[in-house]
Design a protein around this motif. Structure first.
Motif, PDB file in Angstrom:
ATOM      1  N   GLU A 103    -127.233  14.076 -18.821  1.00 29.23           N
ATOM      2  CA  GLU A 103    -127.250  15.307 -19.613  1.00 29.23           C
ATOM      3  C   GLU A 103    -126.757  15.061 -21.029  1.00 29.23           C
ATOM      4  N   GLY A 104    -127.431  15.635 -21.989  1.00 34.74           N
ATOM      5  CA  GLY A 104    -127.012  15.483 -23.375  1.00 34.74           C
ATOM      6  C   GLY A 104    -127.783  16.441 -24.259  1.00 34.74           C
ATOM      7  N   GLU A 105    -127.693  16.200 -25.569  1.00 31.02           N
ATOM      8  CA  GLU A 105    -128.361  17.074 -26.538  1.00 31.02           C
ATOM      9  C   GLU A 105    -129.823  16.644 -26.702  1.00 31.02           C
ATOM     10  N   LEU A 106    -130.701  17.605 -26.693  1.00 31.82           N
ATOM     11  CA  LEU A 106    -132.120  17.293 -26.907  1.00 31.82           C
ATOM     12  C   LEU A 106    -132.349  17.018 -28.393  1.00 31.82           C
ATOM     13  N   VAL A 107    -133.038  15.911 -28.653  1.00 29.16           N
ATOM     14  CA  VAL A 107    -133.401  15.549 -30.023  1.00 29.16           C
ATOM     15  C   VAL A 107    -134.924  15.431 -30.040  1.00 29.16           C
ATOM     16  N   VAL A 108    -135.572  16.120 -30.945  1.00 30.57           N
ATOM     17  CA  VAL A 108    -137.029  16.198 -30.866  1.00 30.57           C
ATOM     18  C   VAL A 108    -137.671  15.896 -32.226  1.00 30.57           C
ATOM     19  N   THR A 109    -138.727  15.093 -32.178  1.00 33.38           N
ATOM     20  CA  THR A 109    -139.542  14.798 -33.366  1.00 33.38           C
ATOM     21  C   THR A 109    -140.892  15.483 -33.195  1.00 33.38           C
ATOM     22  N   THR A 110    -141.333  16.232 -34.200  1.00 33.64           N
ATOM     23  CA  THR A 110    -142.665  16.838 -34.089  1.00 33.64           C
ATOM     24  C   THR A 110    -143.702  15.746 -34.348  1.00 33.64           C
ATOM     25  N   LEU A 111    -144.783  15.756 -33.565  1.00 36.78           N
ATOM     26  CA  LEU A 111    -145.783  14.685 -33.701  1.00 36.78           C
ATOM     27  C   LEU A 111    -147.100  15.194 -34.245  1.00 36.78           C
ATOM     28  N   ASN A 112    -147.195  16.500 -34.416  1.00 38.88           N
ATOM     29  CA  ASN A 112    -148.520  17.037 -34.675  1.00 38.88           C
ATOM     30  C   ASN A 112    -148.434  18.205 -35.641  1.00 38.88           C
ATOM     31  N   ARG A 113    -147.549  18.098 -36.632  1.00 39.55           N
ATOM     32  CA  ARG A 113    -147.377  19.242 -37.511  1.00 39.55           C
ATOM     33  C   ARG A 113    -147.679  18.843 -38.946  1.00 39.55           C
ATOM     34  N   GLU A 114    -148.415  19.707 -39.629  1.00 34.92           N
ATOM     35  CA  GLU A 114    -148.862  19.408 -40.999  1.00 34.92           C
ATOM     36  C   GLU A 114    -147.867  19.875 -42.043  1.00 34.92           C
ATOM     37  N   ALA A 115    -147.580  21.185 -42.045  1.00 36.52           N
ATOM     38  CA  ALA A 115    -146.840  21.761 -43.175  1.00 36.52           C
ATOM     39  C   ALA A 115    -145.415  21.238 -43.227  1.00 36.52           C
ATOM     40  N   MET A 116    -144.773  21.177 -42.061  1.00 34.68           N
ATOM     41  CA  MET A 116    -143.352  20.861 -42.076  1.00 34.68           C
ATOM     42  C   MET A 116    -142.946  20.017 -40.866  1.00 34.68           C
ATOM     43  N   PRO A 117    -143.319  18.752 -40.882  1.00 33.79           N
ATOM     44  CA  PRO A 117    -142.898  17.875 -39.776  1.00 33.79           C
ATOM     45  C   PRO A 117    -141.391  17.648 -39.835  1.00 33.79           C
ATOM     46  N   ILE A 118    -140.777  17.438 -38.674  1.00 34.13           N
ATOM     47  CA  ILE A 118    -139.324  17.176 -38.627  1.00 34.13           C
ATOM     48  C   ILE A 118    -139.076  15.961 -37.738  1.00 34.13           C
ATOM     49  N   LEU A 119    -138.235  15.063 -38.216  1.00 30.56           N
ATOM     50  CA  LEU A 119    -137.949  13.831 -37.478  1.00 30.56           C
ATOM     51  C   LEU A 119    -136.591  13.920 -36.791  1.00 30.56           C
ATOM     52  N   ARG A 120    -136.552  13.581 -35.522  1.00 32.58           N
ATOM     53  CA  ARG A 120    -135.309  13.484 -34.737  1.00 32.58           C
ATOM     54  C   ARG A 120    -134.385  14.687 -34.999  1.00 32.58           C
ATOM     55  N   TYR A 121    -134.897  15.843 -34.698  1.00 36.21           N
ATOM     56  CA  TYR A 121    -134.138  17.063 -34.951  1.00 36.21           C
ATOM     57  C   TYR A 121    -133.100  17.282 -33.853  1.00 36.21           C
ATOM     58  N   ARG A 122    -131.857  17.460 -34.259  1.00 37.44           N
ATOM     59  CA  ARG A 122    -130.788  17.716 -33.293  1.00 37.44           C
ATOM     60  C   ARG A 122    -130.803  19.200 -32.939  1.00 37.44           C
ATOM     61  N   THR A 123    -131.350  19.495 -31.750  1.00 38.84           N
ATOM     62  CA  THR A 123    -131.579  20.900 -31.388  1.00 38.84           C
ATOM     63  C   THR A 123    -130.282  21.632 -31.079  1.00 38.84           C
ATOM     64  N   GLY A 124    -129.234  20.892 -30.683  1.00 36.83           N
ATOM     65  CA  GLY A 124    -128.001  21.568 -30.255  1.00 36.83           C
ATOM     66  C   GLY A 124    -128.062  22.024 -28.806  1.00 36.83           C
ATOM     67  N   ASP A 125    -129.207  21.866 -28.146  1.00 37.18           N
ATOM     68  CA  ASP A 125    -129.363  22.353 -26.765  1.00 37.18           C
ATOM     69  C   ASP A 125    -129.072  21.246 -25.761  1.00 37.18           C
ATOM     70  N   LEU A 126    -128.361  21.617 -24.709  1.00 36.94           N
ATOM     71  CA  LEU A 126    -127.968  20.636 -23.691  1.00 36.94           C
ATOM     72  C   LEU A 126    -128.867  20.723 -22.468  1.00 36.94           C
ATOM     73  N   ALA A 127    -129.398  19.587 -22.075  1.00 36.05           N
ATOM     74  CA  ALA A 127    -130.237  19.521 -20.871  1.00 36.05           C
ATOM     75  C   ALA A 127    -130.384  18.054 -20.498  1.00 36.05           C
ATOM     76  N   ARG A 128    -131.191  17.795 -19.480  1.00 34.57           N
ATOM     77  CA  ARG A 128    -131.462  16.406 -19.117  1.00 34.57           C
ATOM     78  C   ARG A 128    -132.926  16.277 -18.749  1.00 34.57           C
ATOM     79  N   ILE A 129    -133.412  15.061 -18.764  1.00 32.98           N
ATOM     80  CA  ILE A 129    -134.768  14.816 -18.287  1.00 32.98           C
ATOM     81  C   ILE A 129    -134.713  14.794 -16.765  1.00 32.98           C
ATOM     82  N   VAL A 130    -135.630  15.505 -16.120  1.00 30.01           N
ATOM     83  CA  VAL A 130    -135.666  15.501 -14.658  1.00 30.01           C
ATOM     84  C   VAL A 130    -136.127  14.116 -14.228  1.00 30.01           C
ATOM     85  N   ASP A 131    -135.282  13.467 -13.456  1.00 31.45           N
ATOM     86  CA  ASP A 131    -135.566  12.085 -13.099  1.00 31.45           C
ATOM     87  C   ASP A 131    -135.581  11.948 -11.582  1.00 31.45           C
ATOM     88  N   ASP A 132    -136.599  12.524 -10.944  1.00 29.68           N
ATOM     89  CA  ASP A 132    -136.650  12.418  -9.484  1.00 29.68           C
ATOM     90  C   ASP A 132    -137.555  11.264  -9.060  1.00 29.68           C
TER      91      ASP A 132
END
Ligand code: AMP
Ligand code: ZN
Length: 435
Positions: free
Chosen positions: A277-306
């Motif tokens: 579990e940790g902070e989600l960091v997201v890079t937009t891959l498909n945005r024209e006007a305002m792409p954002i790299l490695r955005y620190r969302t501040g939201d806590l979750a984890r990748i489901v790893d079953d």
């Protein structure tokens, strides 16, 4: 099982990752059109990227960076190409604004359409969008996606709860979108107005925009006799349509052709392994006007790893329910906790109605923290049987303490006593700083 875009939703992992690398390179190149990223990316050579993990050489982007670049600082297209502006619903600090080209709006609508179809809705449905329209992205985001799917879309927005119910009734609404707290309030008003919440044609609900527990989802499903799907997004990443549950309801698929996800330790920024579990960091891959790299969302979750791909057939990874924002963490008597942990316990008691509030205070000679949880109960609990109430109080106190360690004071209220919100609910009141 229906798909909106089966090819991309079920793309084999290796092809999906190749697509991510290609789009990441394009996005980094595009970001260099802004002064901010040109400076930030001086030491980055994206031509060397060969796996999605190579994103980790790029510095993070924070909400403060977005604020510092207010207004058009992160825009990579000429002004004439921008067709839409949105903003986050944060109440502190300068607003963060996000811009879109017409292609961005179309891409976004398409992502939302995937979510809608994934949850089992289709063009035969009547969709009531019971969420705020305007700068907040929840309204227009789902609206465009729903029209793209071809549903009859009722842009009812929030508020005027009796009218919402009337619309549901008159137009046989089958699918709705709302915050979990507001739809629970709508269900209370249904009862007050003499309706049985199960008598409507509702079959699917999209609930999101605020943290809520699994128990709350089940409440919503039971009260309205529907299937409720968790919907996650944020204005910085378009809005809704970032991650959404499929019919399996075992985590939200994040659309990895459009969003490159990392989970990091919020204190050390170290990238964590799937399942942690940790902070989600997201890079937009498909945005024209305002792409954002490695955005620190501040939201806590984890990748489901079953260890398995989802049985729905989609190859895009799933994330867990959002525990809260890093800054939602409460520290009471030196113990860390999240409001969602308390909610989960409360909602497991059938006597507890749909609303609650957590109050932190500091009083007495030793100025110790106190934690009070005000809980609304269903009317049947106020029949004069005090023994029943005392037993419930003991049980809830013990269960909350088991979960969060701190012993809370539990106060029971009649239904409708606490203030209701039409958007994101205010669950926590911290009086410790007050005189
Ligand atoms: P906004 O940009 O104003 O739409 O707010 C986005 C924020 O709302 C996210 O960063 C999350 O903190 C929260 N949020 C949105 N969807 C969910 C969800 N399904 N569960 C929990 N929190 C959510
Ligand atoms: Zn799935």
């Amino acid at each position: 099982m229906p798909f909106w875009d089966k090819h991309i939703e079920t793309l084999p992992r290796n092809e999906l990752e190749d697509l991510q690398v290609k789009r990441l390179k394009d996005t980094v190149a595009r970001c260099r059109k802004t002064v901010f990223y040109r400076n930030r990316l001086k030491s980055v050579d994206e031509s060397q990227f060969s796996t999605p993990e190579d994103v980790s050489v790029i510095p993070f982007t924070t909400k403060d960076d977005l604020r510092a670049n207010y207004d058009f600082g992160l825009v990579t297209v000429p002004r004439e190409e921008i067709v839409r502006m949105h903003s986050s619903s944060g109440t502190t600090g300068k607003a963060t604004v996000i811009f879109h080209t017409i292609k961005d709006i179309e891409t976004w609508a398409d992502l939302v359409a995937r979510c809608i179809v994934m949850a089992g809705a289709n063009r035969a449905d009547v969709f009531q969008n019971i969420i705020s329209y305007g700068m907040f992205t929840g309204g227009l985001g789902l609206h465009y996606g729903a029209e793209r799917v071809g549903m009859l879309t009722i842009p009812s927005g929030v508020g005027n709860t009796k009218r919402q119910i009337q619309l549901m009734h008159d137009f046989n609404t089958t699918v709705f979108h709302a915050t979990p707290s507001y739809i629970l309030y709508v269900s209370e008003v249904m009862v007050r107005e003499g309706f049985d919440p199960k008598e409507f044609d509702l079959r699917i609900g999209f609930v999101g925009a605020e943290p809520h527990s699994e128990q709350t989802r089940q409440r919503i499903e039971d009260i309205l006799d529907i299937n409720a799907f968790n919907s996650y997004g944020m204005s910085e990443l378009n809005g809704p349509g970032v991650a959404f549950e499929c019919e399996q309801k075992s985590g939200m698929h994040i659309w990895e052709d459009s969003y490159l996800l990392e989970v990091v330790n919020p204190d050390t920024c170290e990238v964590l392994a799937p399942g942690e579990e940790g902070e989600l960091v997201v890079t937009t891959l498909n945005r024209e006007a305002m792409p954002i790299l490695r955005y620190r969302t501040g939201d806590l979750a984890r990748i489901v790893d079953d260890g398995e791909e989802c049985s729905c057939g989609r190859t895009h990874v799933r994330i867990s329910r959002i525990k809260g924002r890093c800054d939602d963490m409460l520290i009471v008597k030196g113990v860390n906790m999240y409001p969602s942990q308390i909610e989960d316990v409360l909602m497991s008691f059938p006597e507890v109605a749909t609303s609650y509030q957590i109050i932190m205070d500091r009083a007495g000679k030793k100025a110790l923290d106190s934690l009070t949880v005000q809980v609304e109960l269903y009317p049947k609990m106020f029949d004069g049987d005090l023994k029943k109430l005392r037993t419930l109080e003991t049980d809830i106190t013990r269960s909350v303490q088991d979960e969060i360690v701190v012993r809370p004071k539990i106060e029971f209220l009649e239904p409708g006593s606490l203030p209701r919100s039409e958007g994101k609910a205010v669950r926590v009141v911290d009086k410790r700083g007050e005189m």
